[in-house]
Write an enzyme that holds these catalytic residues in place. Structure first.
Site: not given
Ligand code: HEM
Ligand SMILES: *[C@@H]1O[C@H](CO)[C@@H](O)[C@H](O)[C@H]1NC(C)=O
Ligand SMILES: *[C@@H]1O[C@H](CO)[C@@H](O)[C@H](O)[C@H]1NC(C)=O
Ligand SMILES: CC(=O)N[C@H]1CO[C@H](CO)[C@@H](O)[C@@H]1O
Length: 690
Positions: A96, A259
């Site tokens: 982010h 993810h």
């Molecule tokens: C279409 C693109 C993406 C969408 C819509 C998306 C959406 C989300 C959402 C809604 C969460 C949950 C946040 C929460 O409630 O804690 C999340 C978590 C996360 N995202 Fe994404 N994401 C996207 C792309 C990515 C990318 C490119 C990465 C890294 C390369 C990434 C890595 C993560 C990680 C590691 C988490 C987990 C965080 C945790 O466990 O606290 N995301 N994402």
């Protein structure tokens, strides 16, 4: 203090940034050799950024990695970790911090570390990331100023991936921290963003805005404008990642590689801090961040390609999650593998099954984890390093070889040409009056054309992500040479080719172009411009594209000043550069220069701007500039709204007035601005080691 001298002359009250650039270690060995004695060092962040905080080679990355790895597994009561690791949380922080970057103007990104401040920290997408920053505080305190927040956040995300078994290419350090979050205001939603570019239909925003939706960093996880239709989410994903500089392969690798880790948080419908009761209220399993709940894989702290495997394996079915938002889970009839009881997908995840190109990649990664590792490592590195700029700006002990996205340049020649001899050759052309090939009599003003070429070649530079600039001489190549503004520059290059071929070794086009502009300016009466050699020629023309999205000339001028990194004084002063009437004609404007003497460097331009009454004409240049004509005494003169912006904007106007009165002051400020721009991308190109 690079600009201190003239700025002190200029104004006591107006706030103008002076670069604290004279720190000796930013001066490369090469420059130390070529730089004239007594000339202050220029560090590329010539104009704006606060002082040089960053990895700078002095932080021991192995020790930092050890500290972070310990931090990942030590749960803190104020925000307990999930699955025994903060790793995924920090990956999200880095993504982010980073995901705000946009190629349109190079703004956004983790450089500056602005995610610590409003407005970024208050963006809904960044919910709870204040806790991630708080967790990092002790580490930041331990390493202090040697480690910028931008570098710390990016390195922590990268280390988190590695610590959970994920593939990592290396680390590019060198981000510098801003002192507040203001530079993020143009990203929107804000008045500044409104002025630069409005988004009349939210959800369908266009460049330079990064996301399709104002207020989101990237893609709405619940689908286009919250409608949980995976098909509708596909264009949002594609355009958002494209605006970040990512192609389809990089997009699919990043989403599923990211993810592979962690979970979404949305334990109940009540919102942040309100779910559950007792000591766990609102934290840990009761956390609410995005309002979605679930994990993408059965092993959220171990690197796998299960994200893709799961996407293909189950029949994803829409349901309302505990946070009250639409999510996807395996169909009731699906046979779940062990560990998979809690796997869930977002609409933006399921979207990857609903586009032929994305689906093909999902299948490839599900079948071939090595291919995913290769693409994810590469794409993550690009994600977190792109706004640092060319590879030569990367600092620290883990910098991988230059990557294609860094537009790498060849190594400089061992020995540079004798620039005095080149100067003499250029002076000969300037005093002769041969016509530009194919350009008839209009070509006689070589000086102005040389200046135009050097300016056009260097003015692509942007401080926001350190791309562009004169180094590489990409103005010779497509696509840059084809931009409307550059019409006719090929002819000027032809004139210079005789000089170029005299020095087969040691004289790059990039140096020749800059030197020709400087010799012409000096010839026309400018103070010495302190030429520095050592540029090289690129083999591709990748450079930032022109920003054609403005609808207001004043806003365009102010925004261009910011993107290039100039102070208002320097931005205005540079407008006094020689201008060529033949170039005006090529652009479709009145072929009449502003000044009485095209080949003299003076403050006439400012006088003429102030002394005339300007009326609009119907003429619009090939680049979209609106022509104005002087109405009053003497022969008519022509300017454009880009010129008039300098008197329409009150701050610019105050400098126009100063320069119109004081030609010496103009000389001083012009030399500073010009020299700094010509070198802006040069120092980074060299070896920064002390
Ligand atoms: C279409 C693109 C993406 C969408 C819509 C998306 C959406 C989300 C959402 C809604 C969460 C949950 C946040 C929460 O409630 O804690 C999340 C978590 C996360 N995202 Fe994404 N994401 C996207 C792309 C990515 C990318 C490119 C990465 C890294 C390369 C990434 C890595 C993560 C990680 C590691 C988490 C987990 C965080 C945790 O466990 O606290 N995301 N994402
Ligand atoms: C998904 O549904 C189809 C029938 O609609 C079924 O044949 C298939 O086995 C299901 N997939 C799983 C993993 O159960
Ligand atoms: C352009 O923007 C400036 C500054 O925001 C504003 O004062 C001016 O009225 C605008 N001009 C037009 C033509 O909209
Ligand atoms: C360093 C940093 O965080 N910037 C990156 C942010 O995201 C874009 C997306 O591609 C990268 O290109 C930037 O380098």
């Amino acid at each position: 203090m690079l600009f201190a001298s003239s700025i002190a002359l200029l104004l006591a009250s107006t706030a103008v940034h002076t670069a604290s650039a004279a720190c000796p270690h930013m001066l490369s060995r090469r420059d130390a050799r070529v730089l004239p004695q007594g000339h202050p060092a220029v560090d590329g962040s010539i104009f704006a950024r606060d002082n040089a905080q960053g990895v700078q080679g002095s932080v021991d990355l192995n020790s930092l990695e050890k500290d972070l790895t310990k931090l990942f597994t030590t749960s803190q009561p104020f925000w307990p970790h999930d699955f025994d690791s903060y790793g995924p949380f920090f990956i999200r922080l880095a993504w982010h911090c980073n995901g705000s970057y946009r190629v349109s103007d190079g703004r956004g990104g983790c450089d500056g570390g602005r995610i610590r401040f409003a407005p970024e920290l208050t963006w809904a997408d960044n919910a709870n990331l204040d806790k991630a920053l708080k967790l990092l505080e002790p580490v930041k305190a331990k390493y202090g100023a040697a480690l910028s927040w931008g570098d710390l956040i990016s390195f922590t995300g990268t280390t988190a991936i590695k610590s959970m078994g994920g593939p990592v290419l290396g680390f590019c350090g060198g981000r510098k921290d801003d002192q507040n979050g203001d530079a993020s205001l143009p990203l929107g939603p804000s008045a500044q963003q409104q002025a630069i570019h409005e988004c009349p239909i939210n959800g369908e925003c266009t460049a330079p805005l990064g996301p399709t939706t104002i207020g989101l960093i990237y893609v709405n996880p619940a689908g286009h404008m919250g409608v949980p239709n995976p098909v509708g989410s596909v264009p949002d994903i594609r355009s958002t990642f494209k605006n970040m500089g990512m192609d389809d392969r990089e997009t699919v690798a990043l989403i599923g590689g990211g993810h592979a880790f962690g979970k979404t948080h949305g334990a109940c419908k009540l919102g942040p801090g309100k779910c559950g009761s007792g000591p766990d209220k609102g934290i840990g399993r009761n956390a609410f961040t995005s309002g979605f709940e679930g994990q993408w894989t059965g092993t959220p702290t171990r690197w796998t390609n299960d994200y893709y495997v799961n996407l293909l394996k189950y029949n994803w079915t829409l349901f309302e999650g505990p946070g009250g938002n639409p999510q996807w889970k395996p169909a009731a009839t699906d046979k779940l593998d062990a560990d998979d009881a809690h796997v869930r997908m977002l609409t933006a995840d399921v979207a990857l099954l609903h586009d032929p190109v994305y689906l093909k990649l999902v299948k490839e990664y599900a079948a071939d984890v090595k291919s995913l590792e290769n693409d994810f490592a590469r794409s993550w590195y690009k994600l977190v390093s792109r706004d640092v700029g060319p590879a030569t700006r990367c600092q620290g002990s883990r910098v991988p070889p230059p990557q294609p996205f860094q537009n790498p340049l060849p190594a400089p020649p061992a020995k540079l040409a004798n620039f005095d001899a080149v100067r003499a050759d250029l002076a000969k052309i300037l005093t002769g009056k041969a016509a530009i090939p194919g350009d008839g009599a209009l070509g006689q003003y070589y000086g102005a054309l040389f200046v135009e070429l050097a300016w056009r070649s260097a003015a692509t530079f942007r401080i926001t992500d350190h791309f562009g600039g004169a180094n590489g001489a990409r103005i010779r190549l497509s696509p840059e040479k084809d931009y409307a503004d550059n019409v006719g520059m090929d002819k000027v290059l032809e004139v210079l080719s005789a000089v170029k071929s005299k020095y087969p070794d040691g004289l790059s086009w990039a140096d020749l172009i800059v030197l020709a502009g400087e010799v012409a300016l000096e010839h026309a009466g400018s103070k010495p411009l302190h030429f520095i050699g050592g540029r090289v020629d690129a083999v591709d023309g990748e450079n930032p594209a022109p920003r054609t999205y403005y609808s207001n000339a004043t806003v365009a001028a102010r925004d261009t000043m910011q993107v290039m990194g100039f102070t208002p004084a320097h931005y205005v002063a540079l407008a006094a550069r020689l201008r060529s009437p033949s170039q005006q004609a090529r652009l479709g404007l009145g072929a009449k220069t502003y000044t009485s003497h095209v080949d003299a460097f003076s403050n006439d331009y400012f006088k003429i701007l102030l002394q005339n009454h300007w009326v609009p004409t119907d003429v619009v240049s090939k680049t979209g500039a609106k022509q104005y004509k002087s109405d009053g005494y003497g022969e008519p003169r022509f300017v454009t709204d880009a010129d008039l912006a300098l008197i329409w904007d009150p701050e610019f106007r105050s400098f126009v007035e100063k320069f119109a009165q004081d030609g010496q002051l103009l000389q001083t400020v012009f030399v500073e601005g010009w020299s700094a721009l010509m070198k802006a991308d040069l120092v980074g190109h060299n070896d920064l080691a002390m």
